[in-house]
Scaffold this motif. Structure first.
Motif, PDB file in Angstrom:
ATOM      1  N   GLY A   1      -4.496  -4.211   5.504  1.00  0.00           N
ATOM      2  CA  GLY A   1      -4.623  -4.345   4.057  1.00  0.00           C
ATOM      3  C   GLY A   1      -4.220  -5.712   3.549  1.00  0.00           C
ATOM      4  O   GLY A   1      -4.783  -6.214   2.560  1.00  0.00           O
TER       5      GLY A   1
ATOM      6  N   MET B   1     -10.611   2.637   3.623  1.00  0.00           N
ATOM      7  CA  MET B   1      -9.387   2.823   4.404  1.00  0.00           C
ATOM      8  C   MET B   1      -9.541   4.017   5.343  1.00  0.00           C
ATOM      9  O   MET B   1      -9.970   5.091   4.935  1.00  0.00           O
ATOM     10  CB  MET B   1      -8.170   3.032   3.499  1.00  0.00           C
ATOM     11  CG  MET B   1      -6.851   3.024   4.288  1.00  0.00           C
ATOM     12  SD  MET B   1      -5.361   3.088   3.241  1.00  0.00           S
ATOM     13  CE  MET B   1      -5.345   4.843   2.832  1.00  0.00           C
TER      14      MET B   1
ATOM     15  N   ILE C   1       0.829  -1.201   0.000  1.00  0.00           N
ATOM     16  CA  ILE C   1       0.000   0.000   0.000  1.00  0.00           C
ATOM     17  C   ILE C   1       0.865   1.253   0.000  1.00  0.00           C
ATOM     18  O   ILE C   1       0.557   2.240  -0.686  1.00  0.00           O
ATOM     19  CB  ILE C   1      -0.938  -0.013   1.223  1.00  0.00           C
ATOM     20  CG1 ILE C   1      -1.935  -1.162   1.102  1.00  0.00           C
ATOM     21  CG2 ILE C   1      -1.678   1.309   1.373  1.00  0.00           C
ATOM     22  CD1 ILE C   1      -2.793  -1.370   2.331  1.00  0.00           C
TER      23      ILE C   1
END
Length: 457
Positions: free
Chosen positions: A340, A329, A310
């Motif tokens: 994640g 998120m 990410i």
């Protein structure tokens, strides 16, 4: 599939040699608050008898701002912090009431043990990955062993245990116990009374699956259970995990029941959450919603299909933060309260292969008003895949007027209207018993050939 088998086997092996001489688990504090998302923030929807919040000046309708100095923006934030409460340590809750910010200090109360209305309950634990996960075994009155349900809950890092008789999971357990089944539940690592180095909000999907694999082996070996009459019941995310567990295990369940789940790649489901769910809920322009989802495809691909970190995506793609925000998120870098990696590892699964290799009969149930799961097509495909390899062993059924939370709310239009007005019935008011009734009947019908066979040996 072989990778999943090896991961589960390695983690379960570690579990079997850890902490063998320490059988007790300390009860964790129980806040006793049900949160819900509103336009103002996270609202206290109910206060449960016996919880820590009952002892202080808290009330339904308060908007929670922080818990133990950790900001609460979403219900997932609240659940995460509530699951990390420490025995003996005071709890500080900050909330908004009538426009005024207030802070109260709560005395920690241990979570009450469940008191089943039907049958008996026994608390135990399963050793796993250097820690212990809480196990709860419900049985009918009388002598066992009993046909057994291994119950796999949904995705949140909230406890599968509850002192509230209206709780979603408890209602399912009691329905099966009343029908003569034992029911085995295990917590996720770090949830409830569980201890050890793993925390639910920080682990990946593979580590969580390994915990459920350890629980499956534990359930099969109990004196209360029938190893030849085991059924997995997977709710929502549990319906993703059940076929993976069955396919990886040498000991297949006789049947698998799933509710409100998916079989497509997680990338496609996340795309649907952006493109279709807002439209179904009535708060987005369809063309604009579709355009935003299409613009997000490159980021979704890198995150879920290419499995890129990410941090890298955020650093080199200007629109990534906005895309990630639209798929849940939060500022702490988690998606719906989970790391994640959890969702990346789901996207790496091949669920059609898992359903093929589960070697079990299947009941795939979908609520006609379930907008959380978006539609029933994916669940219908589960039955189609199973029937291709094992003709006549799988059924897909729709429960009318019912939401993902098993609340009977009416049509999708009724759901949308209630959602927009903030007037959704509570589980206590709207629970649809038809879901559990269908699960139980199918499971009992599945056992009949096994019982006849057992009687003629």
């Amino acid at each position: 599939m072989r990778l999943i088998t090896l991961i589960c086997a390695a983690l379960v092996l570690f579990a079997n040699v850890a902490l063998a001489n320490n059988p007790t688990l300390e009860r964790r504090p129980f806040l006793g608050v049900a949160p819900e998302a509103t336009d103002q923030g996270v609202r206290i929807a109910s206060i449960i008898t016996g919880g820590s919040a009952e002892s202080a000046d808290t009330a339904v309708g308060d908007i929670v701002l922080s818990l133990n100095d950790h900001a609460v923006v979403t219900p997932q934030d609240f659940i995460e912090q509530a699951s990390n409460l420490v025995p003996g340590r005071e709890i500080e809750l900050e909330f908004l009431r009538d426009g005024q910010t207030q802070t109260v200090t709560l005395e920690p109360r241990a979570r009450p043990f469940e008191q089943p209305a039907i049958g008996q309950v026994r608390y135990d634990h399963v050793n796993y990955a250097g820690g212990r996960i809480r196990a709860i075994v419900n049985t009918p009155n009388g002598e066992g062993p009993f046909p057994t349900v291994y119950y796999i809950q949904g995705y949140p890092c909230s406890s599968v245990e509850s002192s509230n008789p209206d709780n979603f999971n408890r209602r399912k357990v009691q329905s099966f116990v009343q029908a003569g089944f034992a029911v085995v539940r295990v917590e996720k690592p770090g949830v409830g009374d569980s201890d050890g180095p793993l925390e639910c909000t920080e682990i990946g999907f593979d580590e969580e699956l390994g915990g459920f694999a350890a629980g499956w082996d534990y359930a099969r070996e109990l004196p209360e259970t029938r190893d030849d009459q085991m059924i997995m019941v997977g709710i929502s995310m549990g319906g993703v995990q059940a076929p993976l567990l069955a396919a990886a295990s040498e000991h297949k369940p006789l049947g698998i029941v799933v509710w409100g789940t998916r079989m497509d790649n997680w990338h496609d489901y996340m795309y649907g959450l952006m493109a279709f769910q807002p439209v179904l809920l009535g708060y987005a322009d369809p063309v604009e919603s579709f355009a935003r989802a299409e613009a997000a495809r490159p980021v979704l691909k890198r995150f879920l299909l290419d499995q890129e970190p990410i941090e890298r995506i955020l650093s080199d793609t200007a629109e990534a933060a906005e895309v990630f925000g639209r798929i849940g998120m939060t500022p702490n870098g988690r998606f719906f309260g989970r790391d994640g990696r959890f969702f990346q590892q789901i996207a790496a699964q091949n669920l059609p292969i898992a359903w093929r290799d589960s070697n079990s009969a299947v009941l795939s149930l979908y609520g006609a008003s379930d907008i959380t799961a978006i539609d029933g097509f994916s669940q219908e495909m589960i039955a189609s895949v199973v029937n291709f390899y094992r003709p006549g062993t799988a059924s897909f059924e729709v429960i009318p007027d019912t939401t993902h939370a098993m609340i009977k709310v009416g049509s999708r239009a009724d759901y949308r209207r209630n959602f927009q007005q903030g007037s959704m019935p509570s589980l206590a008011e709207g629970y649809n018993p038809a879901v559990a009734e269908r699960m139980v009947k199918w499971s009992k019908d599945l056992l009949e050939p096994a019982e006849v066979s057992a009687g003629t040996d």
